[in-house]
Design a protein around this motif. Structure first.
Motif, PDB file in Angstrom:
ATOM      1  N   ALA A  75      40.406  39.356  47.204  1.00 55.41           N
ATOM      2  CA  ALA A  75      39.832  40.501  47.972  1.00 55.41           C
ATOM      3  C   ALA A  75      38.977  40.955  47.190  1.00 55.41           C
ATOM      4  O   ALA A  75      39.232  41.755  45.587  1.00 55.41           O
ATOM      5  CB  ALA A  75      40.920  41.311  48.911  1.00 55.41           C
ATOM      6  N   LYS A  77      36.204  44.950  47.786  1.00 59.09           N
ATOM      7  CA  LYS A  77      35.455  46.287  48.518  1.00 59.09           C
ATOM      8  C   LYS A  77      33.601  46.049  48.293  1.00 59.09           C
ATOM      9  O   LYS A  77      33.365  45.914  47.030  1.00 59.09           O
ATOM     10  CB  LYS A  77      36.252  47.435  48.931  1.00 59.09           C
ATOM     11  N   ARG A  78      32.838  45.954  49.012  1.00 56.62           N
ATOM     12  CA  ARG A  78      31.274  46.044  48.998  1.00 56.62           C
ATOM     13  C   ARG A  78      31.296  47.494  50.401  1.00 56.62           C
ATOM     14  O   ARG A  78      31.455  46.590  51.436  1.00 56.62           O
ATOM     15  CB  ARG A  78      30.842  44.801  48.774  1.00 56.62           C
ATOM     16  N   VAL A  81      33.398  47.620  52.734  1.00 56.59           N
ATOM     17  CA  VAL A  81      33.728  46.635  53.670  1.00 56.59           C
ATOM     18  C   VAL A  81      34.788  44.916  52.214  1.00 56.59           C
ATOM     19  O   VAL A  81      34.212  45.491  51.588  1.00 56.59           O
ATOM     20  CB  VAL A  81      32.804  46.192  54.128  1.00 56.59           C
ATOM     21  N   THR A  82      36.110  45.061  53.158  1.00 52.41           N
ATOM     22  CA  THR A  82      36.478  44.403  52.694  1.00 52.41           C
ATOM     23  C   THR A  82      35.878  42.837  52.862  1.00 52.41           C
ATOM     24  O   THR A  82      35.949  42.433  53.946  1.00 52.41           O
ATOM     25  CB  THR A  82      38.182  44.296  52.204  1.00 52.41           C
ATOM     26  N   ARG A  83      35.765  42.428  51.735  1.00 51.41           N
ATOM     27  CA  ARG A  83      35.726  40.522  51.225  1.00 51.41           C
ATOM     28  C   ARG A  83      36.388  39.765  50.717  1.00 51.41           C
ATOM     29  O   ARG A  83      37.015  40.529  49.729  1.00 51.41           O
ATOM     30  CB  ARG A  83      34.282  40.536  50.722  1.00 51.41           C
ATOM     31  N   TYR A  84      37.206  38.783  51.758  1.00 56.31           N
ATOM     32  CA  TYR A  84      38.053  37.761  51.274  1.00 56.31           C
ATOM     33  C   TYR A  84      37.413  36.529  50.956  1.00 56.31           C
ATOM     34  O   TYR A  84      36.332  36.185  51.475  1.00 56.31           O
ATOM     35  CB  TYR A  84      38.907  38.001  52.327  1.00 56.31           C
ATOM     36  N   LEU A 105      32.018  37.216  45.115  1.00 51.97           N
ATOM     37  CA  LEU A 105      32.024  37.715  46.285  1.00 51.97           C
ATOM     38  C   LEU A 105      30.947  39.224  46.689  1.00 51.97           C
ATOM     39  O   LEU A 105      31.067  39.412  47.261  1.00 51.97           O
ATOM     40  CB  LEU A 105      34.343  38.595  46.498  1.00 51.97           C
ATOM     41  N   VAL A 107      31.381  42.223  44.512  1.00 53.52           N
ATOM     42  CA  VAL A 107      31.466  43.202  44.742  1.00 53.52           C
ATOM     43  C   VAL A 107      32.029  43.948  43.482  1.00 53.52           C
ATOM     44  O   VAL A 107      31.869  42.865  42.094  1.00 53.52           O
ATOM     45  CB  VAL A 107      33.385  42.910  45.275  1.00 53.52           C
ATOM     46  N   GLU A 137      35.271  33.586  58.328  1.00 53.02           N
ATOM     47  CA  GLU A 137      34.372  33.647  57.413  1.00 53.02           C
ATOM     48  C   GLU A 137      34.431  33.780  56.092  1.00 53.02           C
ATOM     49  O   GLU A 137      33.349  34.028  55.138  1.00 53.02           O
ATOM     50  CB  GLU A 137      34.597  35.210  57.940  1.00 53.02           C
ATOM     51  N   TRP A 138      35.575  33.628  55.285  1.00 50.98           N
ATOM     52  CA  TRP A 138      36.476  33.602  54.607  1.00 50.98           C
ATOM     53  C   TRP A 138      35.690  31.740  53.576  1.00 50.98           C
ATOM     54  O   TRP A 138      35.251  30.864  54.317  1.00 50.98           O
ATOM     55  CB  TRP A 138      37.118  33.333  54.464  1.00 50.98           C
TER      56      TRP A 138
END
Length: 189
Positions: A75, A77-78, A81-84, A105, A107, A137-138
Motif C-alpha cells: 500500500a 498513499k497519493r 488516497v491509499t493505493r494497493y 503505484l 506513490v 481495481e488492484w
C-alpha cells in the motif's frame, strides 16, 4: 492462453486435484474468481495450516523455494488516497517495495499493508493470500521469474491448502502485469 489440465498430480509431497472441484479448500473470493477465469489448469492440495508459512511449507512438503511464490499486499498513499497492489514473487526473492513497486503505484512511499487491513480487503486468511480473487481495481504485479516457472505453488486464500498452476497462467489474471525485476534475490540465510 490455454493450459492442459492435470489431474491428481504430485509435486513434492502434495497430492493435488482440480481446484474448481474443491471449493472447501479455497477462500470464497478465490472460488468466485475461478468460476470465470479462463485458465483451467489450477490445482489445489490440502496442507497442515500450521505449516502454511513458506519456509515451513517447503521443508515439510518437499517443494523447492524456487517453485513457491508469495503474494504480498503493498500500500501507498497519493493525495490522501491509499493505493494497493498485489506482488507475486518467488520465495527465493524479496519484493522491491520502495523501488519498482513504489514507482508502479506512483506513490512517495510504499510498504506492506498491515495484516488486519490485508485480510479485511481481500477476504482471505493472512499467510494464504493469493493473487486469484483480489479486488478488481488492484494491479497484480507478477515478477517475470514467477511467470517463467513451469509449475508454481501459491496460496489458496486459506492457510489449509495451496494452489498449483503454471507460472505463466498468472499473466491471465485480471489486472496482471508481468514485471522484470519486481523482486531482488533474498539475502542468504
Amino acid at each position: 492462453m490455454m493450459f492442459h489440465v492435470q489431474h491428481g498430480c504430485v509435486l513434492g509431497k502434495l497430492t493435488t486435484e482440480p481446484a474448481r472441484d474443491r471449493a472447501d479448500l479455497l477462500a470464497p473470493p478465490v472460488v468466485e474468481a475461478l468460476a470465470t477465469w479462463s485458465v483451467d489448469d489450477v490445482l489445489v492440495a490440502p496442507i497442515d495450516p500450521d505449516l502454511a508459512d513458506t519456509a515451513a511449507f517447503c521443508a515439510a512438503y518437499d517443494v523447492g523455494m524456487e517453485e513457491s511464490a508469495n503474494c504480498v499486499v503493498v500500500a501507498g498513499k497519493r493525495e490522501g488516497v491509499t493505493r494497493y497492489a498485489a506482488c507475486v514473487i518467488l520465495a527465493t526473492t524479496r519484493a522491491d517495495v520502495n523501488g519498482v513497486v513504489r514507482r508502479m503505484l506512483d506513490v512517495r512511499k510504499a510498504s506492506f499493508a498491515p495484516m488486519a487491513e490485508a485480510v479485511e480487503l481481500t477476504g482471505m486468511e493472512y499467510g494464504g493470500i493469493t493473487p486469484i480473487g483480489l479486488p478488481a481495481e488492484w494491479p497484480v504485479l507478477v515478477d517475470s521469474r514467477v511467470a517463467a516457472t513451469a509449475r508454481v505453488i501459491i496460496g489458496s486464500g486459506i492457510r489449509g491448502s495451496k494452489i498449483e498452476l503454471p507460472g505463466a497462467a498468472l499473466a491471465d489474471l485480471p489486472g496482471a502485469q508481468i514485471v522484470e525485476d519486481l523482486a531482488k534475490a533474498a539475502p542468504a540465510a
